[in-house]
Design an enzyme around this catalytic site. Sequence first.
Site, PDB file in Angstrom:
ATOM      1  N   GLU A  81      75.651  97.161 141.876  1.00  0.00           N
ATOM      2  CA  GLU A  81      76.103  97.655 143.246  1.00  0.00           C
ATOM      3  C   GLU A  81      74.350  98.469 143.977  1.00  0.00           C
ATOM      4  O   GLU A  81      74.294  98.553 145.357  1.00  0.00           O
ATOM      5  CB  GLU A  81      76.995  98.737 143.524  1.00  0.00           C
ATOM      6  CG  GLU A  81      76.975  99.001 144.973  1.00  0.00           C
ATOM      7  CD  GLU A  81      77.582 100.588 144.812  1.00  0.00           C
ATOM      8  OE1 GLU A  81      77.205 101.580 145.372  1.00  0.00           O
ATOM      9  OE2 GLU A  81      78.282 101.222 143.869  1.00  0.00           O
ATOM     10  N   HIS A  82      73.710  98.896 143.465  1.00  0.00           N
ATOM     11  CA  HIS A  82      72.331 100.000 143.635  1.00  0.00           C
ATOM     12  C   HIS A  82      71.408  98.759 144.349  1.00  0.00           C
ATOM     13  O   HIS A  82      71.070  98.495 144.940  1.00  0.00           O
ATOM     14  CB  HIS A  82      71.985 100.275 142.456  1.00  0.00           C
ATOM     15  CG  HIS A  82      72.672 102.013 143.396  1.00  0.00           C
ATOM     16  ND1 HIS A  82      71.866 103.071 142.885  1.00  0.00           N
ATOM     17  CD2 HIS A  82      74.149 102.483 142.102  1.00  0.00           C
ATOM     18  CE1 HIS A  82      72.982 104.632 143.524  1.00  0.00           C
ATOM     19  NE2 HIS A  82      73.982 104.002 142.644  1.00  0.00           N
TER      20      HIS A  82
END
Length: 451
Positions: A81-82
């Site tokens: 996600e990051h």
Amino acid sequence: MNLIPSRRAWIVAGMAVAATLFAIAVQAASKPDVGHFTLGNGLEVVVVPDRRAPVVTHMVWYKVGSADETAGHSGLAHFLEHLMFKGTAANPPGAFSALISQTGGRNNAFTTEDYTVFHETVARDGLDMVMRLEADRMTGLVLDDSLVLPERQVILEERRMRIDNQPSALLGEQLMAGLFLNASYRMPTIGWETEMRGLGTVDALAFYRSWYMPNNAILIVAGDVTTAEVRELAERHFGPLPARPLPPRLRLDEPPHQAAVRLEMKSARVAQPSWRRAYLAPSYNAGATEHAYPLQVLAEILGGGTTSRLYRALVLDKSVALSVDADYGAGSLGLGSFALYASPKPGVAVGDLEAAIEVELRRLLEQGVEADEVARAEQRMQAAAIYSEDSLNGPANIIGAALATGRSLDDVAAWPARIGAVTAAQVIAAARAVLVERNSATGILLPEHTS
């Protein structure tokens, strides 16, 4: 970018807030002008028109979360996600958020056990740009060690801040590892630190290529748009992306539980003792699914505000608790949990508070619930379904969570009627099936100096 800890992280937003959001989604899903279609490559699209302001919320839900990670790679879904913000060939690192900020918009993302979500809120004329950016990074992410390794330090620091420095979060993490003996839900969404330190570029790219594709995603657009407008943009930006084969989403079965789990933690960081208990529970999708709606009503009866059984008994009548709550989320792709929380009043031992809770639970299981008590709980829950739509994010979040875990718009829209059809007999049957000691995990958090 942030990790959204679900109920398993023991952060309870409050039953009233949850009910309000669900109610907004129910109203939205029931509207005749809600659009719902699927592109040729498998991308599912939902459009929720709301023309009160020239603003739109754009969300891409990927049907993959921390429970889909392989053993030894905990935290990978959240790590990716990051990394999704690290850029593509067309949009270098930093460009995604910068372009949105320049238009006055905002963007973020979150990860749970069952899905990962990327969302933006912009003026309606920014929708074309946002959709182009999201489509680009759905298949075009570019990663190397120079981008991945520094971000690994970021998620390690996030773990220290959100978990390691929070005694309640640490206890909750260990409690879930005890409640789930085999299921992947026993792993923390953010990951175990020792495994997070080993995550690298190869791991991230393999996970990305396995799960990030149009036929594993849901696009939800809410706001000042029409279905025709969204369809044209979606076909233009997402339509050319190819579908690919998907790995199976495994949710391992739980073996029979033979003994209750009990944990006690002391910390100098703790000012107020607390007590919590979770029971292994079915969901809409797993286990004895017929109990899912009755368990929602049971949670309202036990801990739904100041009129609930536990609040009246423990806070008002016996004066042994400062607060009490019940929480049940039916939406897990696998089994879920039914949880109770309480904090003792100053001068009251946690053991005495627990004994008082046990009395109320025995009374419930032995005497059942009254039909009018069930009716009042259902009316409170259904009343939320007529609240005005106060946000764009509320409907999109609830609809997205339902679709990402195998449910439908019809399921969301039918929620008030299904809740209203729950009977007292069904509530007590669900309680007797779930509130079983051997299927529980109890956690007690105490100040360091407590003997």
